[in-house]
Structure formats: C-alpha cells, structure tokens
Write an enzyme that holds these catalytic residues in place. Sequence first.
Site, short mmCIF file in Angstrom:
data_model
loop_
_atom_site.label_atom_id
_atom_site.label_comp_id
_atom_site.label_asym_id
_atom_site.label_seq_id
_atom_site.Cartn_x
_atom_site.Cartn_y
_atom_site.Cartn_z
N ASP A 98 -50.00 1.00 29.64
CA ASP A 98 -49.27 0.20 28.66
C ASP A 98 -48.86 -1.17 29.22
O ASP A 98 -48.28 -1.26 30.30
CB ASP A 98 -48.06 0.99 28.14
CG ASP A 98 -48.52 2.10 27.21
OD1 ASP A 98 -49.51 1.91 26.49
OD2 ASP A 98 -47.90 3.19 27.24
N ARG A 269 -42.35 6.22 20.07
CA ARG A 269 -42.65 5.81 21.44
C ARG A 269 -41.59 4.85 21.99
O ARG A 269 -41.16 3.93 21.29
CB ARG A 269 -44.02 5.11 21.46
CG ARG A 269 -44.56 4.88 22.85
CD ARG A 269 -45.90 4.19 22.80
NE ARG A 269 -45.74 2.78 23.14
CZ ARG A 269 -46.73 2.00 23.56
NH1 ARG A 269 -47.96 2.48 23.68
NH2 ARG A 269 -46.50 0.75 23.86
C1 SIN Z 1 -50.63 4.80 23.12
O1 SIN Z 1 -49.46 4.71 23.46
O2 SIN Z 1 -51.51 4.11 23.62
C2 SIN Z 1 -51.02 5.79 22.05
C3 SIN Z 1 -51.06 7.18 22.55
C4 SIN Z 1 -51.26 8.16 21.43
O3 SIN Z 1 -50.96 7.84 20.28
O4 SIN Z 1 -51.69 9.27 21.71
#
Ligand code: SIN
Length: 284
Positions: A98, A269
Amino acid sequence: MITPQAGGFGAVVTGLDLSRPLPPATLAQVRAAWAEHAVLSFPGQPLSLEQLEALTLQFGPFGEDPFIRPMPGHPNVLELRREPDETAKNFGAGWHSDWSFQARPPAGTILHGQEVPLVGGDTLFADCRRAWDSLSPAMQAMLAPLRAVHSARQAYGTQGVFARETEARAMQIVTGEAAEATQVHPLVVVHPVSGRRALFVNPVYTVGIEGMTREEGLAILRFLFERIVEARFVFRHRWAADTLLLWDNRSTLHFAEGGYDGHRRVMHRTTLAGDAPLGIGAAA
Ligand code: SIN
C-alpha cells in the site's frame, strides 16, 4: 492462540476480543507475531467503525490515504465496496504494497470483512522476505545498493488506469497530477522489528530503478516481480464476514482477486503510519 498458516507465512490469531483495548502484554505479543508472520488473520471479530478506529490506534497513528474518498464522518476509514452490477475491475487487482510511492509508506494495513461474496474475492499475499532469501548471493550483492523509483501514476495519474476507465464504480477515486510525483526507496529493505531483509518493489507502483535506463530498470524489475509472486511465496486468504486482517506492507505484497461478479463485496480499511524504508546500508 497464534497458529501459523501452512505454506511459510501468515498466522491465524484466536482467543482475543478486538472490540476492547488489548492488555499491553497481549498487544506486544500480537506485534511480535505481526513482525514474524507478516499477515495476521483474526476471525470472528464484529467491530463498529469506532472500534476499528480504536483498534488501529492501538498499533500506531493512522497513515495517510490519498486518491480515495474516505467514509463520511470517518476520515481514516476507506470503504472498499463493489456492487453486484459493477463491471469495472475490482479495486486492488494488481500486486502491490500500500502506497509505496509515499515518502513514509504505511507500515501496515487493517482490512475488516463486512460483506463477503459467496465466490471469489480472496486476497493473496506474497512474502518478499523469502523471495529475497531465494536469490543467489551474486544477485543479492547486485541488488542491495540499488534504489527503486515509485509513483502512483500508473494507477491514479492523469493517464492512469482509473482516469481511463469508463465503467461506473461505487468507490470514489480521485485521479490527477498529484499522482505523477515520484519517490525513491531502497530496493531491498530491512524490517525495523524483525531485522529481516525483503525486496521492496511492486508492479503497480514501482516504475524504474534510479540511475538505470527505463529498459534496464524494467528488465530487472520484471524478473523480481515474477520471483516475488511465485506460488511458493504466496498465501491465499479466504474471507468470512467479521474477519480482520492485519498485514505488513514492508515485507509483503497483496492482490485482491476478482471472480465475484453479481455479488456485493464490502471491506473497511485503515492504514498504520510508517517510516521511510531502511536500506541495508542504513541498517548495518
Ligand atoms: C487492497 O487493499 O489493496 C484491497 C485488498 C482487498 O480488497 O482484498
């Protein structure tokens, strides 16, 4: 209880209630397990947004999430949502760590399963530490002093994937000039807790190698991208609602798999602030 996943990395953590503050000794154990296993899965953890925020802050301050509008009233929480009728490619469908283009990329990411499709939607993780360990001493010596160039442009730039897409998307993604900036990081990094070395490059955000021509840099990067995602270094996480994942962006890449058209998938997230990645020289 911490149960390592079969296959070399990742672990399942049970017996904790993440909706309440963890006692200091437990938090220290979880931190140590996170550094060792790189991806921790906590099944059966229903959490409100406020509890998710409070849990994140137990590990450290929030990271900065650019290019995606956060949830209303929750500036540090992103909702990764894909509706049943969406045809745009699912978010995160490219191997990456990320925000590696930031000067201080997030140390970790927390993803909490809300609505999980009946089929597809797994998240895959690749272990960049064992990928590094697998290289010959001669290749390691060649790579160790190099610095890689990272940018958000391929994804969020003015000509990037999201700027060019025409399909509707539930998530609000903001593309533009800000994504064109570049940031240089050591190509091989040393984990600040475990001391383990790892390749720190990914095909979504790493666009070259400092001091090399585009052709030279891409040749080396392509070799590394292929090595990192070899099956022997990859672990597949299958989701259930209320599972919480905590992963380390300094030692892993991840990939959000599709395969769930016709189903809704919703995740919450947060990211944990990190430091500038340490190269081998700096850590010696
Ligand atoms: C991400 O944070 O890149 C997405 C991960 C996911 O949705 O499984």
